[in-house]
Scaffold this motif. Sequence first.
Motif, PDB file in Angstrom:
ATOM      1  N   ALA A 146      61.277  75.141 125.219  1.00 63.75           N
ATOM      2  CA  ALA A 146      60.910  75.868 124.003  1.00 63.75           C
ATOM      3  C   ALA A 146      62.097  76.651 123.443  1.00 63.75           C
ATOM      4  O   ALA A 146      62.293  76.703 122.228  1.00 63.75           O
ATOM      5  N   LEU A 147      62.889  77.224 124.320  1.00 66.82           N
ATOM      6  CA  LEU A 147      64.085  77.944 123.865  1.00 66.82           C
ATOM      7  C   LEU A 147      65.091  77.004 123.222  1.00 66.82           C
ATOM      8  O   LEU A 147      65.769  77.360 122.266  1.00 66.82           O
ATOM      9  N   ARG A 148      65.223  75.806 123.740  1.00 65.99           N
ATOM     10  CA  ARG A 148      66.225  74.865 123.248  1.00 65.99           C
ATOM     11  C   ARG A 148      65.804  74.134 121.972  1.00 65.99           C
ATOM     12  O   ARG A 148      66.635  73.860 121.125  1.00 65.99           O
ATOM     13  N   VAL A 149      64.510  73.774 121.849  1.00 69.73           N
ATOM     14  CA  VAL A 149      64.090  72.960 120.705  1.00 69.73           C
ATOM     15  C   VAL A 149      63.409  73.765 119.598  1.00 69.73           C
ATOM     16  O   VAL A 149      62.980  73.190 118.601  1.00 69.73           O
ATOM     17  N   HIS A 150      63.346  75.070 119.738  1.00 67.46           N
ATOM     18  CA  HIS A 150      62.696  75.894 118.709  1.00 67.46           C
ATOM     19  C   HIS A 150      63.388  75.670 117.365  1.00 67.46           C
ATOM     20  O   HIS A 150      64.617  75.692 117.281  1.00 67.46           O
ATOM     21  N   PRO A 151      62.609  75.453 116.312  1.00 73.21           N
ATOM     22  CA  PRO A 151      63.196  75.183 114.991  1.00 73.21           C
ATOM     23  C   PRO A 151      64.128  76.282 114.476  1.00 73.21           C
ATOM     24  O   PRO A 151      65.026  75.999 113.682  1.00 73.21           O
ATOM     25  N   ASP A 152      63.932  77.508 114.922  1.00 72.95           N
ATOM     26  CA  ASP A 152      64.826  78.590 114.508  1.00 72.95           C
ATOM     27  C   ASP A 152      66.148  78.578 115.274  1.00 72.95           C
ATOM     28  O   ASP A 152      67.081  79.281 114.909  1.00 72.95           O
ATOM     29  N   LYS A 153      66.221  77.798 116.361  1.00 71.21           N
ATOM     30  CA  LYS A 153      67.409  77.785 117.216  1.00 71.21           C
ATOM     31  C   LYS A 153      68.286  76.554 117.013  1.00 71.21           C
ATOM     32  O   LYS A 153      69.385  76.495 117.526  1.00 71.21           O
ATOM     33  N   THR A 154      67.765  75.534 116.315  1.00 69.16           N
ATOM     34  CA  THR A 154      68.527  74.307 116.120  1.00 69.16           C
ATOM     35  C   THR A 154      68.292  73.759 114.716  1.00 69.16           C
ATOM     36  O   THR A 154      67.249  74.005 114.117  1.00 69.16           O
ATOM     37  N   SER A 155      69.261  73.027 114.220  1.00 66.53           N
ATOM     38  CA  SER A 155      69.129  72.414 112.898  1.00 66.53           C
ATOM     39  C   SER A 155      68.660  70.963 112.997  1.00 66.53           C
ATOM     40  O   SER A 155      68.578  70.262 111.992  1.00 66.53           O
ATOM     41  N   GLU A 156      68.332  70.500 114.200  1.00 62.39           N
ATOM     42  CA  GLU A 156      67.842  69.136 114.411  1.00 62.39           C
ATOM     43  C   GLU A 156      66.581  68.935 113.557  1.00 62.39           C
ATOM     44  O   GLU A 156      65.647  69.736 113.615  1.00 62.39           O
ATOM     45  N   PRO A 157      66.541  67.867 112.732  1.00 62.24           N
ATOM     46  CA  PRO A 157      65.405  67.680 111.816  1.00 62.24           C
ATOM     47  C   PRO A 157      64.048  67.510 112.490  1.00 62.24           C
ATOM     48  O   PRO A 157      63.021  67.845 111.906  1.00 62.24           O
ATOM     49  N   ARG A 158      64.002  67.008 113.725  1.00 57.30           N
ATOM     50  CA  ARG A 158      62.726  66.776 114.407  1.00 57.30           C
ATOM     51  C   ARG A 158      62.313  67.955 115.291  1.00 57.30           C
ATOM     52  O   ARG A 158      61.341  67.858 116.032  1.00 57.30           O
ATOM     53  N   ALA A 159      63.001  69.071 115.194  1.00 58.82           N
ATOM     54  CA  ALA A 159      62.742  70.216 116.073  1.00 58.82           C
ATOM     55  C   ALA A 159      61.331  70.768 115.912  1.00 58.82           C
ATOM     56  O   ALA A 159      60.669  71.064 116.907  1.00 58.82           O
ATOM     57  N   GLN A 160      60.863  70.909 114.689  1.00 57.67           N
ATOM     58  CA  GLN A 160      59.528  71.473 114.488  1.00 57.67           C
ATOM     59  C   GLN A 160      58.459  70.568 115.091  1.00 57.67           C
ATOM     60  O   GLN A 160      57.539  71.037 115.772  1.00 57.67           O
ATOM     61  N   GLU A 161      58.581  69.274 114.879  1.00 56.74           N
ATOM     62  CA  GLU A 161      57.626  68.311 115.449  1.00 56.74           C
ATOM     63  C   GLU A 161      57.654  68.370 116.981  1.00 56.74           C
ATOM     64  O   GLU A 161      56.610  68.383 117.634  1.00 56.74           O
ATOM     65  N   ALA A 162      58.848  68.428 117.552  1.00 55.16           N
ATOM     66  CA  ALA A 162      58.985  68.486 119.013  1.00 55.16           C
ATOM     67  C   ALA A 162      58.421  69.791 119.557  1.00 55.16           C
ATOM     68  O   ALA A 162      57.752  69.805 120.593  1.00 55.16           O
ATOM     69  N   PHE A 163      58.678  70.894 118.874  1.00 53.12           N
ATOM     70  CA  PHE A 163      58.186  72.190 119.338  1.00 53.12           C
ATOM     71  C   PHE A 163      56.656  72.210 119.350  1.00 53.12           C
ATOM     72  O   PHE A 163      56.045  72.679 120.305  1.00 53.12           O
ATOM     73  N   LYS A 164      56.040  71.662 118.318  1.00 56.51           N
ATOM     74  CA  LYS A 164      54.569  71.609 118.259  1.00 56.51           C
ATOM     75  C   LYS A 164      54.014  70.715 119.370  1.00 56.51           C
ATOM     76  O   LYS A 164      53.011  71.057 120.002  1.00 56.51           O
ATOM     77  N   ALA A 165      54.654  69.574 119.610  1.00 59.96           N
ATOM     78  CA  ALA A 165      54.205  68.668 120.672  1.00 59.96           C
ATOM     79  C   ALA A 165      54.350  69.333 122.033  1.00 59.96           C
ATOM     80  O   ALA A 165      53.479  69.211 122.903  1.00 59.96           O
ATOM     81  N   LEU A 166      55.448  70.036 122.216  1.00 62.00           N
ATOM     82  CA  LEU A 166      55.713  70.738 123.472  1.00 62.00           C
ATOM     83  C   LEU A 166      54.660  71.802 123.730  1.00 62.00           C
ATOM     84  O   LEU A 166      54.096  71.891 124.824  1.00 62.00           O
ATOM     85  N   GLU A 167      54.361  72.588 122.712  1.00 61.94           N
ATOM     86  CA  GLU A 167      53.358  73.642 122.850  1.00 61.94           C
ATOM     87  C   GLU A 167      51.977  73.055 123.163  1.00 61.94           C
ATOM     88  O   GLU A 167      51.270  73.521 124.064  1.00 61.94           O
ATOM     89  N   ALA A 168      51.601  72.001 122.451  1.00 62.80           N
ATOM     90  CA  ALA A 168      50.301  71.368 122.686  1.00 62.80           C
ATOM     91  C   ALA A 168      50.227  70.779 124.092  1.00 62.80           C
ATOM     92  O   ALA A 168      49.202  70.883 124.767  1.00 62.80           O
ATOM     93  N   ALA A 169      51.323  70.188 124.535  1.00 60.85           N
ATOM     94  CA  ALA A 169      51.353  69.597 125.876  1.00 60.85           C
ATOM     95  C   ALA A 169      51.151  70.664 126.937  1.00 60.85           C
ATOM     96  O   ALA A 169      50.322  70.499 127.845  1.00 60.85           O
ATOM     97  N   PHE A 170      51.889  71.754 126.845  1.00 61.56           N
ATOM     98  CA  PHE A 170      51.773  72.780 127.869  1.00 61.56           C
ATOM     99  C   PHE A 170      50.377  73.408 127.869  1.00 61.56           C
ATOM    100  O   PHE A 170      49.793  73.640 128.918  1.00 61.56           O
ATOM    101  N   ARG A 171      49.826  73.649 126.706  1.00 66.15           N
ATOM    102  CA  ARG A 171      48.482  74.248 126.627  1.00 66.15           C
ATOM    103  C   ARG A 171      47.422  73.346 127.223  1.00 66.15           C
ATOM    104  O   ARG A 171      46.363  73.818 127.645  1.00 66.15           O
ATOM    105  N   SER A 172      47.664  72.035 127.254  1.00 65.61           N
ATOM    106  CA  SER A 172      46.652  71.114 127.774  1.00 65.61           C
ATOM    107  C   SER A 172      46.723  70.935 129.302  1.00 65.61           C
ATOM    108  O   SER A 172      45.829  70.305 129.866  1.00 65.61           O
TER     109      SER A 172
END
Length: 103
Positions: A73-99
Amino acid sequence: QERATEAHTAGGGAASGGGAAGECGMVGSVADAPVEALITTVLSGAPLGPRACLGMPPEASHEACRKRYLALALRVHPDKTSEPRAQEAFKALEAAFRSIPVP
């Protein structure tokens, strides 16, 4: 500083329960891997299940998954990187951990 240390040790070494480098689709530790590779791992693992999304083996403990989640989460957070897919990855990561059920 405690959080930075936790993120560094959560990268997949034996101390964090994450296994050897590359064992779960991660390139080295989370701290050393390029953000693009982390995002690819998260997004390609998401359809396979929550632990795969985190780059963890199916038998990984909740605590090991939590540590990996925090580090990723620290590495792929959209506020921490300019990678275009960061927001999508962050949401997937959060959903995965919550499940992942808490023991």
